[in-house]
Design a protein around this motif. Structure first.
Motif, PDB file in Angstrom:
ATOM      1  N   THR A  54       0.943  -1.226   0.033  1.00 21.49           N
ATOM      2  CA  THR A  54       0.118   0.210  -0.022  1.00 21.49           C
ATOM      3  C   THR A  54       0.731   1.263  -0.051  1.00 21.49           C
ATOM      4  O   THR A  54       1.714   1.163   0.622  1.00 21.49           O
ATOM      5  N   THR A 106       1.034   5.119   0.237  1.00 16.78           N
ATOM      6  CA  THR A 106       0.262   6.142   0.098  1.00 16.78           C
ATOM      7  C   THR A 106       1.442   8.101  -0.307  1.00 16.78           C
ATOM      8  O   THR A 106       2.212   8.352  -1.021  1.00 16.78           O
ATOM      9  N   ARG A 112      -3.610   4.965  -1.341  1.00 20.84           N
ATOM     10  CA  ARG A 112      -4.198   5.897  -0.579  1.00 20.84           C
ATOM     11  C   ARG A 112      -3.832   7.817  -1.148  1.00 20.84           C
ATOM     12  O   ARG A 112      -2.521   7.762  -1.781  1.00 20.84           O
ATOM     13  N   GLN A 119      -7.734   4.030  -3.984  1.00 27.49           N
ATOM     14  CA  GLN A 119      -8.815   2.919  -3.114  1.00 27.49           C
ATOM     15  C   GLN A 119      -9.131   3.838  -1.710  1.00 27.49           C
ATOM     16  O   GLN A 119     -10.783   3.747  -1.504  1.00 27.49           O
ATOM     17  N   ARG A 120      -8.444   4.819  -1.625  1.00 26.26           N
ATOM     18  CA  ARG A 120      -9.022   5.813  -0.206  1.00 26.26           C
ATOM     19  C   ARG A 120      -8.552   7.162   0.415  1.00 26.26           C
ATOM     20  O   ARG A 120      -7.562   7.231  -0.774  1.00 26.26           O
ATOM     21  N   VAL A 160      -7.800  10.519   2.098  1.00 25.09           N
ATOM     22  CA  VAL A 160      -8.533  10.937   3.572  1.00 25.09           C
ATOM     23  C   VAL A 160      -7.808  12.840   3.535  1.00 25.09           C
ATOM     24  O   VAL A 160      -7.500  13.277   3.570  1.00 25.09           O
ATOM     25  N   LEU A 211     -15.084   6.547  -3.690  1.00 19.69           N
ATOM     26  CA  LEU A 211     -14.027   5.842  -2.690  1.00 19.69           C
ATOM     27  C   LEU A 211     -13.767   5.768  -1.556  1.00 19.69           C
ATOM     28  O   LEU A 211     -15.207   6.500  -0.684  1.00 19.69           O
ATOM     29  N   GLU A 212     -13.592   4.665  -0.824  1.00 16.64           N
ATOM     30  CA  GLU A 212     -13.197   4.808   0.805  1.00 16.64           C
ATOM     31  C   GLU A 212     -13.230   6.492   1.034  1.00 16.64           C
ATOM     32  O   GLU A 212     -12.008   6.816   0.511  1.00 16.64           O
ATOM     33  N   TRP A 213     -13.597   7.098   2.429  1.00 16.70           N
ATOM     34  CA  TRP A 213     -12.660   8.274   2.364  1.00 16.70           C
ATOM     35  C   TRP A 213     -13.276   8.277   4.414  1.00 16.70           C
ATOM     36  O   TRP A 213     -13.901   7.793   5.173  1.00 16.70           O
ATOM     37  N   THR A 214     -12.435   9.107   4.873  1.00 16.78           N
ATOM     38  CA  THR A 214     -12.586   9.934   5.969  1.00 16.78           C
ATOM     39  C   THR A 214     -12.297  11.002   6.115  1.00 16.78           C
ATOM     40  O   THR A 214     -11.866  11.450   4.763  1.00 16.78           O
ATOM     41  N   ASP A 220      -7.744   0.055   9.319  1.00 14.71           N
ATOM     42  CA  ASP A 220      -8.760  -0.785   9.466  1.00 14.71           C
ATOM     43  C   ASP A 220      -9.986   0.366  10.145  1.00 14.71           C
ATOM     44  O   ASP A 220      -9.013   0.774  11.389  1.00 14.71           O
ATOM     45  N   VAL A 229     -12.674   4.235   8.046  1.00 16.63           N
ATOM     46  CA  VAL A 229     -14.290   5.182   6.555  1.00 16.63           C
ATOM     47  C   VAL A 229     -15.184   4.768   7.264  1.00 16.63           C
ATOM     48  O   VAL A 229     -15.526   4.264   7.764  1.00 16.63           O
TER      49      VAL A 229
END
Length: 275
Positions: free
Chosen positions: A5, A7, A59, A90-91, A93, A115-118, A171, A174
């Motif tokens: 992964t 970033t 990410r 995929q994510r 932030v 997409l996955e988000w925070t 994990d 999300v």
């Protein structure tokens, strides 16, 4: 096909971005610095730099330059999110702002990206006093601002980075909106008093009318977007809308946020305000 992964840290040389990179480095995580001066450059104003910066990225930490409150940020982040999705990210932030209209619009763009988000939502950083535009006034011994008696729950950039890295690498984050604050509220005058106490120096706080402050900004050697932003934050955002505590640090990390007095003592101990 890559299996690790990676970033992309946008704003990788900024207050939060460099702290995110420090933490990713400590975790042994793969990352790419997203800045105009990086080996693979990323420039918000030059979309031709985006494909190479996003290639092989899973990410993305989005710290928008110069600030998420700047008009047009939501439109540009929407284009970035689409480019990220097309590149296989995929994510996302997002570093967002409390009580800021453009920031809220940008949050909605990220949430609708597919997409996955925070969302990591913050307002005034402690580090504005030692790494930002308030450093020179503190060194000069006089901080003049149109802040009045409205309190602010100043948040530490280290806490922001800790939450962002958790959201990027772990994990369970999300779909979360983490609104981050410090553990108590202070006025700007009280914050300056705490810095004076930590440094053992006399530092005066002088309240200004907003129009006088805007005139002073116009005379200062500041980039136009920075002057606009500072005027906007003091003229509109610092109206009491953010004068409440939130539990984002506790929810994300399971611990209390750093107190302003601890920040001031630490910054003073490392010589941040040595005149």
């Amino acid at each position: 096909m890559h299996t690790t992964t990676t970033t992309l840290v946008l704003g990788g040389t900024g207050k939060t971005g460099r702290r995110v990179i420090e933490r990713l480095t400590a975790r042994g995580a793969d990352f790419r610095v997203g800045s105009r001066s990086a080996e693979i450059p990323f420039d918000w104003t030059d979309r031709t730099t985006w494909p190479a910066a996003l290639a092989g990225i899973d990410r993305v930490y989005i710290a928008y330059y110069p600030d998420i409150a700047i008009p047009g940020s939501a439109d540009l982040v929407k284009v970035l999110a689409e480019a990220a999705r097309d590149a296989g990210v995929q994510r996302l932030v997002l570093l967002s702002g409390r009580g800021e209209e453009e920031a809220e619009a940008t949050e909605r763009v990220v949430q609708a990206s597919g997409l996955e988000w925070t969302i990591v939502r913050c307002s005034w950083f402690n580090q504005n006093f030692d790494e930002g535009y308030l450093l020179d006034p503190i060194l000069a011994g006089e901080v003049a601002l149109p802040a009045g008696d409205v309190p602010e729950p100043f948040v530490d950039a280290d806490d922001i980075a800790d939450v962002a890295v958790a959201a990027l690498t772990e994990d369970g984050h999300v779909g979360e909106v983490y609104e981050l604050t410090g553990p108590r509220m202070l006025t700007f005058a009280e914050a300056v008093t705490e810095i004076a106490k930590a440094t053992g120096r006399e530092i005066a706080f002088v309240p200004l009318a907003h129009e006088d402050y805007i005139a002073a900004l116009a005379d200062a050697d500041l980039p136009a977007e920075v002057a606009w932003l500072v005027g906007y934050l003091f003229g509109e955002v610092l109206d009491g809308r953010n004068a409440h505590l939130s539990d984002g640090v506790q929810r994300a990390l399971g611990r209390a946020p750093k107190d302003f007095s601890d920040y001031a003592r630490e910054a003073a101990a490392r010589g941040a305000w040595n005149a």
